[in-house]
Design a protein around this motif. Structure first.
Motif, short mmCIF file in Angstrom:
data_model
loop_
_atom_site.label_atom_id
_atom_site.label_comp_id
_atom_site.label_asym_id
_atom_site.label_seq_id
_atom_site.Cartn_x
_atom_site.Cartn_y
_atom_site.Cartn_z
N GLN A 224 46.17 38.00 53.79
CA GLN A 224 45.47 38.18 52.65
C GLN A 224 43.75 38.63 52.83
O GLN A 224 43.08 38.62 51.87
N VAL A 225 43.55 38.58 54.10
CA VAL A 225 42.25 38.74 54.56
C VAL A 225 41.62 40.26 54.00
O VAL A 225 42.36 41.19 54.23
N PRO A 226 40.37 40.18 53.14
CA PRO A 226 39.88 41.31 52.67
C PRO A 226 39.78 42.48 53.55
O PRO A 226 39.19 42.09 54.70
N LYS A 227 40.09 43.61 53.39
CA LYS A 227 39.96 44.82 54.22
C LYS A 227 38.39 45.05 54.50
O LYS A 227 37.92 45.47 55.58
N LEU A 228 37.67 44.67 53.51
CA LEU A 228 36.07 44.89 53.52
C LEU A 228 35.49 43.69 54.14
O LEU A 228 35.72 42.71 53.41
N GLN A 229 34.84 43.74 55.15
CA GLN A 229 34.11 42.48 55.80
C GLN A 229 33.12 41.86 54.74
O GLN A 229 32.68 40.82 54.87
N GLU A 230 32.33 42.94 54.03
CA GLU A 230 31.31 42.23 53.12
C GLU A 230 32.08 41.20 52.16
O GLU A 230 31.44 40.74 51.35
N ALA A 231 33.34 41.40 51.79
CA ALA A 231 34.23 40.59 50.71
C ALA A 231 34.34 39.28 51.27
O ALA A 231 34.67 38.27 50.60
N LEU A 232 34.10 39.00 52.64
CA LEU A 232 34.05 37.71 53.24
C LEU A 232 33.11 36.63 52.80
O LEU A 232 32.36 37.01 51.89
N GLY A 233 33.03 35.55 53.63
CA GLY A 233 31.87 34.91 53.42
C GLY A 233 32.02 34.11 52.30
O GLY A 233 32.94 32.98 52.47
N ASP A 234 31.12 34.05 51.14
CA ASP A 234 31.21 33.17 49.94
C ASP A 234 32.15 33.20 49.16
O ASP A 234 32.33 32.54 48.15
N ALA A 235 32.89 34.48 49.31
CA ALA A 235 33.97 34.78 48.25
C ALA A 235 35.03 33.75 48.21
O ALA A 235 35.59 33.12 49.50
N LEU A 236 35.87 33.47 47.20
CA LEU A 236 36.79 32.64 47.36
C LEU A 236 37.99 33.12 48.02
O LEU A 236 38.19 34.21 47.78
N VAL A 237 38.76 32.08 48.53
CA VAL A 237 39.99 32.73 49.22
C VAL A 237 41.12 32.88 48.12
O VAL A 237 41.60 33.71 48.35
N PHE A 238 41.05 31.88 47.25
CA PHE A 238 42.38 32.06 46.01
C PHE A 238 41.52 32.31 44.95
O PHE A 238 40.57 31.53 44.43
N ARG A 239 41.88 33.51 44.10
CA ARG A 239 41.34 33.73 42.86
C ARG A 239 42.47 34.04 41.86
O ARG A 239 43.56 34.35 42.09
#
Length: 332
Positions: A224-239
């Protein structure tokens, strides 16, 4: 005249011993307002502060609140607890209420508002040890099979295997995960406060920890790792489905309870997956110290006390292992 003289002597004596005379006019309600604002609020998490305020509002303020702070006696507090028992309040809730009231009155002593803490001289109702609800090993295997292909399969896998609290894994961001090393850093929680969602400190300092992930859980998370790297970081893993943070109560109703029902598993709480993780680890022979660190407990002794129901079985296995070392079994 004699009564007036006795009262004056008492007040002068208390002045000499350090109690402030104006405290005799202050009600418990007034003092609790100040204590919550000056002492409790700066050191407590928002949820804990809300719990404190609720306990005092429901159980202490109605009976003792209007009384003068300096006049409250152990008898008054004991009577309050007796009345709460009559009203069918649990021993556990009374003990929790007592802990909050005792802490408040202890601070009043430090501020020289009272000479002694009346809560120190109160007998508390006996609390029966609550039986922890957990999945046994076979049921846990069934749970693992049931979450295969589930939209929140990785969340359930993390909860079952790490022993993290719901507020901890629901607040995980991608920067908290190191999938290459297979670890998760527990450094904060996610809480709903007035005004919206906010990150908060963990329950206690020892709750900040690094937890090793099992390989199959890492594999689920990688999917479930987001394809867009900019979506990582502070984004919640579970939404949630709409993209925002997951509200625990709604998640339980919409996903957790239906999952248990369809798999014909006991109707445990979401938090009980934490207990299940600890229990299975103990059965597997993992060191209690390692489990205590993984759970973020205050001490190993606390961990062993909470999961004492597993210890007899562990002792049986230990006795057999030691016997095998000491006694040579002669083949028939």
């Amino acid at each position: 005249l004699r009564d007036a003289q006795a009262h004056l002597n008492k007040m002068l004596g208390e002045r000499d011993r350090g109690r402030k005379l104006d405290s005799s006019k202050q009600t418990l309600n007034q003092y609790l307002d100040r204590w919550l604002e000056l002492c409790a609020k700066p050191r407590l998490r928002a949820k804990s502060l809300k719990d404190y305020e609720g306990l005092l509002r429901r159980y202490v303020r109605p009976g003792l609140g209007p009384k003068a702070l300096a006049s409250i006696s152990a008898f008054d507090i004991q009577t309050l607890y007796r009345d709460l028992l009559v009203q069918r309040l649990s021993a556990r809730s009374i003990r929790y209420t007592h802990a909050v009231l005792r802490s408040a009155l202890k601070q009043a002593m430090r501020w020289n508002l009272i000479l002694s803490n009346p809560a120190d001289s109160v007998d508390l109702p006996r609390q029966d040890r609550r039986q922890i609800a957990v999945l046994n090993v076979e049921q846990a295997r069934t749970f693992v099979r049931a979450i295969s292909g589930h939209p929140y399969g990785s969340l359930f896998a993390l909860a079952l295997t790490t022993g993290m609290r719901p507020s901890e894994y629901l607040g995980l961001t991608w920067k908290d995960l190191d999938l290459d090393r297979g670890t998760v850093s527990v450094s904060h929680t996610l809480e709903w406060r007035k005004g919206g969602w906010q990150f908060a400190e963990t329950k206690r300092s020892r709750s900040r920890r690094l937890v090793k992930l099992q390989a199959w859980v890492v594999a689920l998370l990688r999917e479930q790792v987001p394809k867009l790297q900019e979506a990582l970081g502070d984004a919640l893993v579970f939404r949630a489905r709409r993209g925002g943070p997951i509200r625990e109560s709604r998640f339980v109703q919409d996903h957790f309870k239906p999952l248990l029902k369809s798999a014909e598993l006991p109707a445990i709480r979401l938090y009980d997956l934490r207990h299940t993780a600890a229990t299975i680890s103990l059965i597997a022979g993992v060191s209690p110290k390692v489990i205590s660190e993984q759970l973020g407990h205050a001490s190993v002794a606390f961990t062993l006390d909470v999961y004492s129901h597993v210890l007899p079985h562990m002792q049986d296995a230990a006795a057999e292992k030691v016997q095998a070392l000491l006694i040579e079994v002669t083949p028939e």
